[in-house]
Design a protein around this motif. Structure first.
Motif, short mmCIF file in Angstrom:
data_model
loop_
_atom_site.label_atom_id
_atom_site.label_comp_id
_atom_site.label_asym_id
_atom_site.label_seq_id
_atom_site.Cartn_x
_atom_site.Cartn_y
_atom_site.Cartn_z
N ARG A 5 48.20 49.05 47.73
CA ARG A 5 47.39 47.93 47.25
C ARG A 5 46.86 47.09 48.41
NH1 ARG A 5 50.55 44.17 43.52
NH2 ARG A 5 50.61 46.06 42.29
N LEU A 73 41.93 49.77 42.56
CA LEU A 73 42.74 48.54 42.50
C LEU A 73 43.00 48.14 41.06
CD1 LEU A 73 41.30 46.39 45.42
CD2 LEU A 73 43.67 47.09 45.12
N GLU A 77 46.73 47.93 39.31
CA GLU A 77 47.19 46.74 38.62
C GLU A 77 47.62 47.07 37.17
OE1 GLU A 77 47.70 43.51 39.48
OE2 GLU A 77 47.36 44.16 41.54
#
Length: 81
Positions: A5, A73, A77
């Motif tokens: 990340r 991303l 998440e």
């Protein structure tokens, strides 16, 4: 997951900072910022077609990379919860 990340976030920031000047260097209807940096001078030389085409390719590649990083991303998440 946090290392991935952080790496994607750093790459996203770098791609974003690179994408802004690439878009601003494009020749628009009124010339744009490319004329300030000599774009208007090279337009008469006949080589601006190749330069503009290469600038388009680079801009599209960076924009696609930016889009892929945003999607990755978002997926990280979503699945980290």
């Amino acid at each position: 997951m946090t290392a991935l990340r952080i790496t994607l976030q750093v790459l996203l920031v770098l791609a974003s900072l690179l994408l802004v000047p690439l878009v601003l260097l494009h020749k628009g209807k009124g010339g744009g910022l490319s004329d300030m940096f000599g774009g208007g001078i090279t337009a008469g030389a006949g080589s601006s077609g190749v330069a503009e085409r290469n600038l388009n390719r680079i801009t599209i590649a960076v924009a696609l990379l930016w889009t892929v990083m945003i999607v990755l991303l978002g997926l990280i998440e979503k699945f980290s919860e």
